[in-house]
Scaffold this motif. Sequence first.
Motif, PDB file in Angstrom:
ATOM      1  N   SER A  55       0.794  -1.063  -0.062  1.00  0.00           N
ATOM      2  CA  SER A  55      -0.055  -0.021   0.057  1.00  0.00           C
ATOM      3  C   SER A  55       0.955   1.312  -0.140  1.00  0.00           C
ATOM      4  O   SER A  55       2.106   1.200   0.634  1.00  0.00           O
ATOM      5  CB  SER A  55      -0.774  -0.131   1.302  1.00  0.00           C
ATOM      6  N   GLN A  56       0.343   2.275  -0.715  1.00  0.00           N
ATOM      7  CA  GLN A  56       0.889   3.594  -0.678  1.00  0.00           C
ATOM      8  C   GLN A  56       0.575   4.269   0.748  1.00  0.00           C
ATOM      9  O   GLN A  56       1.602   4.867   1.465  1.00  0.00           O
ATOM     10  CB  GLN A  56       0.359   4.297  -1.836  1.00  0.00           C
ATOM     11  N   MET A  57      -0.522   4.440   1.049  1.00  0.00           N
ATOM     12  CA  MET A  57      -1.174   5.104   2.359  1.00  0.00           C
ATOM     13  C   MET A  57      -1.215   3.775   3.517  1.00  0.00           C
ATOM     14  O   MET A  57      -0.582   4.132   4.467  1.00  0.00           O
ATOM     15  CB  MET A  57      -2.383   5.749   2.034  1.00  0.00           C
ATOM     16  N   GLY A  58      -2.159   2.794   3.247  1.00  0.00           N
ATOM     17  CA  GLY A  58      -2.268   1.708   4.081  1.00  0.00           C
ATOM     18  C   GLY A  58      -3.199   2.056   5.093  1.00  0.00           C
ATOM     19  O   GLY A  58      -3.223   1.363   6.336  1.00  0.00           O
ATOM     20  N   GLU A 227     -19.357   4.409  -3.073  1.00  0.00           N
ATOM     21  CA  GLU A 227     -18.225   3.666  -3.470  1.00  0.00           C
ATOM     22  C   GLU A 227     -16.994   3.766  -2.108  1.00  0.00           C
ATOM     23  O   GLU A 227     -17.655   3.599  -1.274  1.00  0.00           O
ATOM     24  CB  GLU A 227     -17.530   4.628  -4.729  1.00  0.00           C
ATOM     25  N   GLU A 228     -15.857   4.240  -2.554  1.00  0.00           N
ATOM     26  CA  GLU A 228     -15.053   4.540  -1.297  1.00  0.00           C
ATOM     27  C   GLU A 228     -15.418   5.714  -0.446  1.00  0.00           C
ATOM     28  O   GLU A 228     -14.959   5.432   0.847  1.00  0.00           O
ATOM     29  CB  GLU A 228     -13.528   4.848  -1.812  1.00  0.00           C
ATOM     30  N   ASP A 229     -16.108   6.647  -0.753  1.00  0.00           N
ATOM     31  CA  ASP A 229     -16.711   7.325   0.027  1.00  0.00           C
ATOM     32  C   ASP A 229     -18.356   7.478   0.011  1.00  0.00           C
ATOM     33  O   ASP A 229     -18.735   6.866  -1.030  1.00  0.00           O
ATOM     34  CB  ASP A 229     -16.141   8.811   0.057  1.00  0.00           C
ATOM     35  N   GLY A 320      -6.860   3.460 -14.520  1.00  0.00           N
ATOM     36  CA  GLY A 320      -7.208   3.787 -13.173  1.00  0.00           C
ATOM     37  C   GLY A 320      -6.020   3.340 -12.222  1.00  0.00           C
ATOM     38  O   GLY A 320      -5.012   2.919 -12.788  1.00  0.00           O
ATOM     39  N   GLU A 321      -6.152   3.377 -11.018  1.00  0.00           N
ATOM     40  CA  GLU A 321      -5.365   2.972 -10.178  1.00  0.00           C
ATOM     41  C   GLU A 321      -4.765   1.533 -10.384  1.00  0.00           C
ATOM     42  O   GLU A 321      -5.331   0.575 -10.755  1.00  0.00           O
ATOM     43  CB  GLU A 321      -5.771   2.699  -8.572  1.00  0.00           C
ATOM     44  N   HIS A 322      -3.280   1.414 -10.215  1.00  0.00           N
ATOM     45  CA  HIS A 322      -2.463   0.147 -10.268  1.00  0.00           C
ATOM     46  C   HIS A 322      -2.755  -0.332 -11.792  1.00  0.00           C
ATOM     47  O   HIS A 322      -2.536  -1.622 -12.119  1.00  0.00           O
ATOM     48  CB  HIS A 322      -3.084  -0.856  -9.292  1.00  0.00           C
TER      49      HIS A 322
END
Length: 366
Positions: A55-58, A227-229, A320-322
């Motif tokens: 992870s970048q933030m984790g 979604e994530e939020d 998108g991400e990754h």
Amino acid sequence: MTPEKTIATIEKIKRDHPNNLMARFFDADWFAGLNQNDQQRLKNIINTGIKNPSSQMGAYAMQADDYEHFSHQFDPMIRAFHALPDATPICQTNDWDTARTRCDLAKIDPALSRISMRVRVARNFSIFPLPGAMDKNQRMELEQMMITAFQSLILRPGFGGRYLSLTPGTANTINDEEYSRRVASGQMFKNMSNDRYLRAAGISADWPHGRGMYVSQKEDFIIWVGEEDHLRIMAMHTGSNLNQLFERLHGGLELISNLLPPFAMSSRYGTIASCPTNLGAGMRASLHMKLPKLCAVGPGLEYLTNEAKTLGLAVRGAGGEHSGPGKGGLVDISPSARLGVTQVQIMQKLHDGIAALWALEKGNGN
Ligand code: DAR
């Protein structure tokens, strides 16, 4: 997992994955001194970074007050990601007066006249836990609250549209073909239960219940639900005028905000989001552009990512991400910092960063 095992696991991640900001700033002595309830609360927050050492933030917050309550863990992570020096107080100010500066990519180069661009903000409500800690009923309650608000939004000139639910068996449920088509176009979010980071945080739980998207008739204003939020509110278009894009988002955000209960906000952290990367303005302003030369240097996107980082920009593949670069070196570029910067500054940073990357791509940046 016992506290001792948790500490040993994170210390190993700290050694093996220095980019994992949760592990990098994890304070074992401080953690050992927490009461049992707080230890468990923090473990839920950092589980994503334990289960996914790369992870970048984790970490994902579970409650709006997690950031203040666990500032000892969060603040150094936030400073590192948003490039906030230790001497700078963590504080968010907002400024949407984008008319003060003109940001038109076509003025950099006519070749940049038709760029796919999007700007979105994350928003969460104070009346619910954050998505990682919601139960199925709360997810359904959130969606129902939004469906009611959309019945008013539909009547507003320029923002009329429709709500497409992912919850099975409702009057608005989207069919598989349309879902796949809208995911492929980037309008709709992917199946979150396939995202191991979100899964480890509980954010994808109860998928697909309580999720969906509002889309305007012109398909240039979209609101993701669940979604994530709680909400991702976004404007998008293909063109070169960043001012027009930001003004569209701001107009829609003002409209929908007046139809809803208060959003979770903090004087220090600004918009409260699941992920610490989305605090502050909670804004991700991004565009897709072809940088074949910069993508061709070095393995993957490494060279371009490092060059972009010096400009305060983050790079993702077009998927998108990754994801890796798309056809012709198509990549997604966005300013990294979102806390301690205003909306106008984010727009300007995107514009100026694109000018510098374009100069590098065309070889006159040497
Ligand atoms: N997998 C998370 C992503 C952090 C930023 N992206 C978000 N929030 N979608 C990580 O910590 O790497």
